[in-house]
Design an enzyme around this catalytic site. Structure first.
Site, short mmCIF file in Angstrom:
data_model
loop_
_atom_site.label_atom_id
_atom_site.label_comp_id
_atom_site.label_asym_id
_atom_site.label_seq_id
_atom_site.Cartn_x
_atom_site.Cartn_y
_atom_site.Cartn_z
N HIS A 277 0.84 -1.20 0.00
CA HIS A 277 0.00 0.00 0.00
C HIS A 277 0.88 1.26 0.00
CE1 HIS A 277 -3.36 2.65 1.30
NE2 HIS A 277 -2.39 3.26 1.97
N GLU A 278 1.88 1.29 0.85
CA GLU A 278 2.77 2.45 0.91
C GLU A 278 3.56 2.60 -0.39
OE1 GLU A 278 2.37 4.58 3.15
OE2 GLU A 278 1.06 3.31 4.35
N HIS A 281 1.59 4.52 -2.89
CA HIS A 281 1.70 5.98 -2.78
C HIS A 281 2.92 6.48 -3.56
CE1 HIS A 281 -1.55 6.70 -0.03
NE2 HIS A 281 -1.06 5.89 0.89
N GLU A 357 -5.87 6.95 -1.20
CA GLU A 357 -5.83 5.73 -0.40
C GLU A 357 -6.49 4.57 -1.13
OE1 GLU A 357 -4.11 5.38 2.30
OE2 GLU A 357 -3.54 7.49 2.32
#
Length: 419
Positions: A277-278, A281, A357
């Site tokens: 997930h990071e 980004h 997100e």
């Protein structure tokens, strides 16, 4: 003056009562009947005590948030109408003729007064987190962080205020534009040095100790074409029981950071989902999009501050005890307007953040192909932070930079069906 003070307090009390009613009486935070018994139902991953605590803690925490914003505004108004700002400015001028030192003296006294004014709510928030076992940080450590915050903010604010009022005095009509232009390199510089200069003042950062896990994470990074040699771990367990991971910095100082609480409470597969997930980004350039959007909003905000401050000074300058906008004593007015505008635009900035997100959640699911780990991760985050799965609408709009847990788990389940 009495009318302004009394009116401000009355509005604050009425607002506080309405917010309390909204959060504790009028809001329905239950999940839809169709979702009961599914992975999104907190009753399936929290025990009865955790369900009660999550509801209580979330309501009180949200109430304090909605109180703190106008309470800060009230502080700015009182500092102006009670003449404190004018007195601080006079003290500074009586002590020295150097404009930079005058600014520093004024900012110190203003910052100290506002810190004292807001401290009760800060302390209540701290005690609340302690009572619900979210915060584990001793009071002395908490005060140390507060002190560090105060001095770092003081140094930066002194610099910003000195430059700002130099521009206001040299160019009363276009100061807002020049201030915005100077804010661009300043914002980029602060973002660049944050991971290596500012963050280590609060916690210890070091490469991930679990080398086998680090190897798995670096393998994911390689699949995502992310050039990185380290994942960083931070010792947050000394301060909290909640979990987090984030991407910070830009350029050579970019870092992927894991709280040690996350490492202690989640399985490797769940941690890999968080890391993916990071990485999302990073791949989606969200940090740069965030900086760009913040700069655009700051341009509009500074322009509106100029227009609104001119109007307010014409109508109520005497009541606010400010002789001239060019004098540093007008700073609380600028801070008040910027705070109001920031709060007003927060639904839009939160909406953009929630969109980012969702993009990162999608990226992580496609990279790991592990829906079960994703769902368990969101359940664990809700449980460890005692957060509501389905918070009230206004809480989501003004507080949530991430989708709700209900939305995130539902998205994972639906996305997996589409696959």
């Amino acid at each position: 003056m009495k009318k302004i003070v009394l009116g401000s307090f009355t509005l604050f009390v009425v607002y506080a009562v309405l917010i309390w009613l909204y959060l504790f009486q009028w809001s329905d935070t239950s999940i839809p009947d169709a979702l009961k018994g599914t992975s999104v139902d907190p009753a399936t991953f929290m025990n009865e005590r955790e369900l009660v605590l999550a509801q209580e803690y979330s309501q009180i925490k949200d109430f304090l948030f909605f109180l703190s914003v106008p309470y800060e505004w009230l502080g700015f108004v009182l500092v102006l109408v009670l003449g404190f700002s004018r007195k601080f400015s006079k003290w500074a001028k009586d002590i020295t003729k150097m404009s930079a030192l005058q600014t520093a003296i004024y900012v110190f006294w203003l910052s100290l007064l506002l810190q004292v004014f807001t401290f009760p709510l800060d302390w209540i928030s701290y005690k609340l987190s302690m009572a619900y076992n979210i915060t584990t940080q001793p009071f002395t450590s908490w005060m140390k962080d507060m002190t560090i915050d105060f001095w770092i903010s003081l140094i930066m604010v002194c610099l910003i205020v000195f430059v700002l009022y130099t521009l206001i005095n040299k160019s009363p009509k276009r100061w807002w534009l020049y201030a915005w232009l100077l804010s661009i390199p300043f914002t980029l510089f602060i973002t660049f040095i944050q991971p290596v200069v500012i963050d280590p003042l609060y916690n210890d950062f070091y490469p991930l100790k679990d080398k086998q896990l680090e190897e798995k994470i670096l393998h994911l990074a390689d699949e995502a074409s992310i050039p990185t040699d380290h994942v960083y771990e931070v010792n947050m367990s000394e301060k909290t029981n909640s979990m987090n991971a984030y991407v910070t910095g830009i350029g050579a100082n970019s870092r992927i950071v894991l709280w040690d609480t996350t490492l202690n409470k989640l399985s490797d597969n769940e941690i890999l989902f968080i890391m993916a997930h990071e990485m999302g980004h990073y791949v989606k350039k969200h940090i740069y999009v965030g900086i760009a959007s913040a700069l655009v909003l700051s341009l509009v905000g500074l322009w509106m501050t100029k227009k609104l401050s001119d109007m307010i000074m014409r109508k109520w300058g005497t009541n606010l005890k400010v002789k001239s906008f060019q004098d540093v004593s007008s700073l609380p007015l600028i801070l008040l307007l910027l705070s109001v505008l920031t709060f007003a635009v927060s639904p839009a900035t939160n909406l953009l953040s929630r969109h980012h997100e969702v993009q990162s959640d999608t990226y992580a699911l496609e990279l790991t192909e592990d829906k079960e780990a994703a769902v368990k991760t969101f359940q664990a985050l809700s449980r460890s932070g005692l957060s509501q799965v389905n918070p009230p609408f206004l809480v989501k709009v003004f507080r949530y930079s991430h989708p709700t847990i209900l939305e995130r788990i539902e998205f994972m389940e639906e996305h997996n069906k589409e696959e």
